[in-house]
Design a protein around this motif. Sequence first.
Motif, short mmCIF file in Angstrom:
data_model
loop_
_atom_site.label_atom_id
_atom_site.label_comp_id
_atom_site.label_asym_id
_atom_site.label_seq_id
_atom_site.Cartn_x
_atom_site.Cartn_y
_atom_site.Cartn_z
N ASP A 230 16.36 -37.21 110.27
CA ASP A 230 16.55 -35.87 110.83
C ASP A 230 16.44 -34.78 109.76
OD1 ASP A 230 16.87 -36.86 113.39
OD2 ASP A 230 19.03 -37.10 113.15
N ARG A 231 16.45 -35.18 108.50
CA ARG A 231 16.32 -34.20 107.41
C ARG A 231 14.86 -33.94 107.03
NH1 ARG A 231 20.95 -32.91 104.77
NH2 ARG A 231 19.80 -32.37 102.87
N LEU A 232 13.94 -34.72 107.64
CA LEU A 232 12.52 -34.52 107.35
C LEU A 232 12.02 -33.26 108.05
CD1 LEU A 232 10.81 -38.02 107.75
CD2 LEU A 232 11.02 -36.68 105.65
N GLU A 233 11.45 -32.35 107.29
CA GLU A 233 10.81 -31.20 107.90
C GLU A 233 9.41 -31.60 108.38
OE1 GLU A 233 11.32 -27.21 106.47
OE2 GLU A 233 12.48 -27.94 104.76
N TYR A 234 8.92 -30.90 109.38
CA TYR A 234 7.63 -31.22 109.97
C TYR A 234 6.81 -29.93 110.01
CZ TYR A 234 4.35 -33.17 113.48
OH TYR A 234 3.24 -33.60 114.17
N THR A 235 5.81 -29.85 109.14
CA THR A 235 4.97 -28.66 109.02
C THR A 235 3.61 -28.94 109.63
OG1 THR A 235 6.10 -28.05 106.96
CG2 THR A 235 3.99 -27.00 107.38
N ARG A 236 3.07 -27.94 110.33
CA ARG A 236 1.75 -28.08 110.95
C ARG A 236 0.91 -26.83 110.72
NH1 ARG A 236 1.77 -31.13 115.83
NH2 ARG A 236 -0.17 -30.04 116.38
N TRP A 237 -0.40 -27.01 110.70
CA TRP A 237 -1.32 -25.89 110.69
C TRP A 237 -1.36 -25.27 112.09
CZ3 TRP A 237 -2.89 -23.99 106.28
CH2 TRP A 237 -3.04 -24.83 105.16
N GLY A 238 -1.46 -23.96 112.14
CA GLY A 238 -1.63 -23.26 113.40
C GLY A 238 -2.68 -22.18 113.24
N SER A 239 -2.98 -21.48 114.31
CA SER A 239 -3.96 -20.39 114.25
C SER A 239 -3.24 -19.06 114.31
CB SER A 239 -4.96 -20.50 115.40
OG SER A 239 -4.30 -20.39 116.64
N ILE A 240 -3.80 -18.06 113.66
CA ILE A 240 -3.13 -16.77 113.57
C ILE A 240 -3.08 -16.06 114.92
CG2 ILE A 240 -5.19 -15.40 113.01
CD1 ILE A 240 -2.56 -14.63 110.72
N ASP A 241 -3.89 -16.50 115.87
CA ASP A 241 -3.86 -15.89 117.20
C ASP A 241 -3.16 -16.78 118.24
OD1 ASP A 241 -5.74 -17.88 117.32
OD2 ASP A 241 -7.30 -16.66 118.28
#
Length: 286
Positions: A230-241
Amino acid sequence: MKFAISYNTAYHGVDPDRIVAYARSAEECGFEGLYLPEHVVLYPGAAVGAMELPPSLPFADPLDCLSFVAAATDRLLLGTGVLLLPYHHPVVLAKRLATIDVLSKGRMRLLTVGLGSLPGEASAVGVDFATRGRRADEAIDVMRLLWSGGEEGVSYQGEFYTLDRACSFPKPYGGGQLPIHVGGSSRAAARRAGRRGDGYFPGGMLTPQEREAQMDLARSSAVEAGRDPDRLEYTRWGSIDMPAEAVEAYAAQGVTRIVVSPSSTDPEEQRDEMAAFAERFALRGA
């Protein structure tokens, strides 16, 4: 949800005034942090998947760039997406990262590391391409050991790195460790994130099914290693729009941070895109 933004010198250039203006705009808009990618060297024919990389692309050193950004901003966190860990000696890298963190008063906190996918790049820095996963694992262990060690020094005996009562000062700002996130698009990267990382930042070309499988693997690997998933962060790419509905869908998948990049290469249009995103998600008041 946290929102960060990326800057790629290969496409936006290395003009110092432009980099500072971009970073200050991101900070004023309320973005959490700024990410830069890394390539140490390129060569004719180098390609990531089907995308060939022109050898003249000006990939600036991300840590030097982030030091420059830190001096021109006040609160923007500093990130890499990704730093090619096997191509750096961990003793030198631990010192560089801790120094940036101290000088920025604790903002070198979005370090994301990866292995690299160009065999010629590995060869140019004297690294056997087939060993880069094992090198990365050792490098993470060595850096954490150095950051935690005192005046008595720390020792380590691995396949690639050896320490004998080594002391590394300064420590990261405030003491303790720097977070190390793991980037990649493979199940090996997901396992590395669970076993050793503080978060996982998968690539953008995975299917939804594979993405879910990898995050499940990261979490189960953390459990097997005696760590709290539960301490793992989860980062993802997204689009600016991206609309609010897309962010809500990410949140439902357990995503904790989204990194976006302006679609335009024009500085004024980039600022407009940042401002519109910030307004849509009320970043300035976050």
